[in-house]
Scaffold this active site. Structure first.
Site, PDB file in Angstrom:
ATOM      1  N   TYR A 135       0.862  -1.168   0.000  1.00 17.72           N
ATOM      2  CA  TYR A 135       0.000   0.000   0.000  1.00 17.72           C
ATOM      3  C   TYR A 135       0.902   1.222   0.000  1.00 17.72           C
ATOM      4  O   TYR A 135       1.643   1.457   0.944  1.00 17.72           O
ATOM      5  CB  TYR A 135      -0.908   0.033   1.233  1.00 17.72           C
ATOM      6  N   TRP A 137       2.393   4.908  -2.625  1.00 17.02           N
ATOM      7  CA  TRP A 137       2.401   5.639  -3.882  1.00 17.02           C
ATOM      8  C   TRP A 137       3.496   5.162  -4.827  1.00 17.02           C
ATOM      9  O   TRP A 137       3.334   5.197  -6.029  1.00 17.02           O
ATOM     10  CB  TRP A 137       2.591   7.127  -3.590  1.00 17.02           C
TER      11      TRP A 137
END
Length: 787
Positions: A135, A137
């Protein structure tokens, strides 16, 4: 393959793009690239990285300045590393994670070891015992997107994995919104735009604000940061901005906002009181409520106090919110008859009962009757991220298929510690009773749960339960330090990719600017070698190199451009040009405008086809902490003697989450090497704290050090400390060590927003603060671990 004679120093690794064309170098040798915080170009000059923002960006993001110092920082990981205890004793639960030293290994040996462990776990426990973390970016590039890479690998090589759903940013709203408003994507991405706000809005009532530090970042990249300019244009036209929240900085100076400073976590009560005033004075849009909403009479009885004996009027709300009753009444009257945009920040739903302000914001907007009008209605999360409030692209950018996951099990993303600590136990989620799986191995690539997750000491206990934790990382984050196997991966500047966002028209040819650090490898190459050892290489790679994948993925977009009748250069032309402008769809208000114009023919995808002010579906779930309509629910953790201050743990301004915390822009904003907290001068004086002191923030869960900045831009009784400082325990051997660097998640609670959504509640907690007078411990967060 050609090496450009003027290629910048350091960029000597051979390009993976097979082309007879030379790479696009401007006269100064800058190469195009992209990141979540902005499109830019970069070059190596005399061994140093130089970065400059995209020339068309009117408001470039300073986070780009993290790159130069980060590229060759000592925090980078140079070789594969294995935790000594795991290497010597084998897989199994171990409290030495995060405390142990590491042993260097060669790539071939470590991949053999990891492949054997993956096979063992699958054979003995099944793919359902593997959690695919990741999880985060990671990269703006659409191929080297770490989450896609690791999930594709686990799907093609193991047959699947236990996944997470939703996000730490919007865990409550993403579950609630489909029940009451329909498509979450339509609400956030196909609704009110910044252009509409600049041209049409007369009042913007911003609960939690629209801080530029949040909209400065965007998944896949952003070429133009337009938010500041849009707010300035609206203000110059006469639009009024009303900021509701404990931090004055949550709207930029350009908005000229009136600041309504409320007690953190009380926005729902304030919205209720505003709505009550509108209804009591006959200023609500009854025709809109009758035609476009479901369940208003049920909610109205609660609002007026007919169901519980307590009208939700301004006098009731004043002591709860800290906003005077006369101010509440005045604001409500100012809203009537004007084009009003109600916005609710993501931050409001990152707290206990976080579903309620999201729901109540929609009700307030419905009462005003503005939904679907240009620049009016409900702009949930506008300003929360760079691709909200923009026109969507008419064609899709490149995406890598993750394959088929044959494991059906999942958890809400913020319940990872519960999953590891309480396997087999029941929990409620979205009307279902589910059971936490038994996880043996976690594979993480692209993310840092020691940033995202709450109550870090509890998270340390959770990771100690695993057989094996595998991490791909470019730097020694706390997650890497708690891993058993650490594989060094490249930074975005060290690889080629295509940068593309669904709501930014510029698709970018991301050229490699620098050689990989040490022995770092691309995630794709790591997974390809693992897949070969597991006999699944063809399924994972489909016989393509990275460069061939970029061509393959681009071809889909090229075909879509041809279908639109838009310019569709071939890949070599695109790569040589460095970027390509994609056509965009109209700014037509999306499904919300269509719903307003034809509520029967363009009904919302909710059970009633309308805005559900009362949801019979949610009511049937019978959750005490999320009833069938918006309700004021007092927090279970409020300021008290031992923790008398609210702590707002919000997003940082100098980095994206914890990414590149060791970069120059991030470290330059620290004080004496530590993250900086803000508080009111009066609160500080009571405690003998002066501006620039080092302080200790603490509660029953943990403690951390931070520098202190005194400001009148924060509500009394409130302290603010941004997330993202790398966790740095003074003594890792302690079970509850002092974080000397300033990570607020040693203080936050690890509980769900409600049984409906089980979202993250990390935005708010309570603490005490004292001046730290001892010898300052050294900052070691960016130093490699022992071994």
């Amino acid at each position: 393959m050609l090496q450009h004679p003027n290629a910048p120093s350091g960029a000597t690794r051979e390009s993976l793009i097979m082309s007879d064309t030379l790479p696009p170098l401007d006269q100064e040798g800058f190469l195009p690239h992209s990141s979540h915080w902005g499109v830019f170009s970069a070059r190596m000059r005399d061994g140093e990285l130089q970065v400059r923002p995209h020339p068309g960006d009117p408001d470039p993001n300073g986070i780009l300045d993290n790159f130069p110092a980060a590229l060759r920082h000592r925090a980078r990981i140079a070789k594969p590393m294995v935790r000594r205890g795991w290497l010597e004793r084998g897989p199994g639960p171990d409290r030495r994670r995060g405390r142990d030293e590491f042993v260097e290994m060669e790539w071939e040996a470590v991949l053999d070891l990891l492949a054997g462990e993956l096979k063992r776990v699958k054979d003995e426990h099944g793919a359902g015992s593997v959690f695919g973390g990741s999880y985060g970016w990671s990269s703006a590039g659409r191929f080297h997107h770490a989450q896609s890479q690791v999930h594709r690998f686990l799907n093609t090589s193991l047959g699947g994995y236990v996944r997470s759903v939703n996000s730490y940013s919007s865990g409550a709203s993403s579950v609630l919104v489909p029940h009451i408003l329909g498509s979450y994507e339509d609400l956030t991405k196909h609704n009110v735009t910044w252009a509409q706000l600049a041209e049409h809005s007369e009042v913007v009532l911003a609960f939690g604000g629209m801080a530029l530090k949040n909209s400065m970042v965007s998944g896949g990249g952003v070429s133009q940061h337009v938010e500041r300019g849009a707010m300035l244009a609206a203000r110059q036209r006469g639009c009024e901005f009303l900021l509701v929240g404990p931090l004055r900085s949550d709207l930029p100076e350009e908005a000229g906002a009136e600041w309504i400073s409320n007690i953190p976590g009380t926005d729902t009560a304030l919205m209720l009181a505003l709505t009550h005033t509108l209804v009591a004075e006959g200023l609500h849009d009854r025709a809109f409520l009758d035609r476009y909403t479901e369940g208003w009479p049920v909610f109205e009885r609660y609002l007026l106090g007919e169901t519980d004996g307590q009208p939700k009027d301004a006098a009731w709300a004043a002591p709860i919110t800290g906003v005077p009753a006369e101010t509440i009444v005045s604001i409500a009257r100012r809203l009537h008859g004007r084009r009003v945009l109600v916005t609710v920040a993501h931050s409001l739903q990152r707290s206990e009962h976080g579903e309620q302000p999201v729901w109540m914001g929609a009700v307030l907007a419905s009462v005003l009757g503005q939904i679907g009008l240009p620049g009016g209605g409900y702009g949930y999360s506008l300003g929360a991220i760079g691709y909200y409030g923009r026109r969507g692209n008419a064609v899709s950018g490149p995406t890598l298929s993750q394959g088929r996951n044959r494991v059906a099990d999942f958890i809400p993303v913020a319940r990872i510690a519960d999953m590891l600590l309480k396997p087999g136990t029941d929990y409620r989620y979205n009307g279902e009773t589910r059971q936490y799986p038994h996880i043996k191995l976690v594979y993480w690539a692209g993310g840092n749960p020691f940033h995202h997750h709450q109550d870090i000491n509890r998270l340390r206990d959770a990771f100690a339960q695993l057989d094996t934790l595998v991490v791909h990382e470019l730097g020694w984050t706390a997650t890497a330090r708690h891993a058993d196997i650490v594989l060094p991966c490249t930074m975005t500047l060290e690889r080629e990719d295509i940068g593309s966002s669904s709501h930014d028209p510029l698709m970018v040819a991301m050229h490699r600017v620098a050689q990989p650090y040490g022995e770092a490898r691309d995630d794709y190459d790591i997974f390809a070698d693992l897949a070969r050892r597991l006999g699944t290489e063809e399924a994972f790679t489909e016989g393509r190199t990275s460069g061939e994948w970029l061509r393959h993925l681009y071809a889909r977009t090229q075909k879509a451009l041809e279908a639109e009748g838009a310019p569709a250069p071939d890949f070599d032309e695109f790569w040589r040009a460095g970027s390509l402008e994609l056509p965009q769809g109209p700014d037509d208000g999306g499904p919300w405008r269509a719903f307003r114009e034809d509520p029967e023919g363009e009904a919302l995808p909710t059970p009633s086809g309308r805005i559900e002010i009362f949801s019979s579906t949610i009511a049937r779930f019978n959750e005490a902490d999320c009833p069938g309509h918006p309700t004021w629910l007092a927090p279970t953790e409020a300021p008290r003697t031992e923790a008398p201050l609210h702590l707002v743990a919000n997003q940082p301004a100098t980095r994206l989450h914890s990414q590149l915390d060791f970069g120059g822009h991030s470290t330059g904003a620290k004080h004496r090497g530590r993250e900086v907290a803000s508080m009111q001068p009066e609160d500080a004086a009571i405690r003998g704290i002066a501006d620039g002191d080092i302080v200790r923030l603490f509660n029953a869960r943990g403690a951390c050090l931070a520098g202190i900045r005194l400001t009148d831009g924060i509500r009394p009784g409130v302290v603010q400390l941004a997330t993202g400082a790398w966790y740095d325990p003074e003594d890792p051997e302690d079970d509850r060590p002092l974080c000397v660097h300033g990570n607020p998640n040693v203080l936050t609670r690890d509980v769900g927003t409600s049984a409906l959504a089980q979202g993250c509640t990390g935005q708010l907690t309570t603490v005490e603060i004292e001046r730290f007078d001892g010898n300052l411990p050294p900052i070691r967060a960016f130093d490699p671990p022992p071994g």
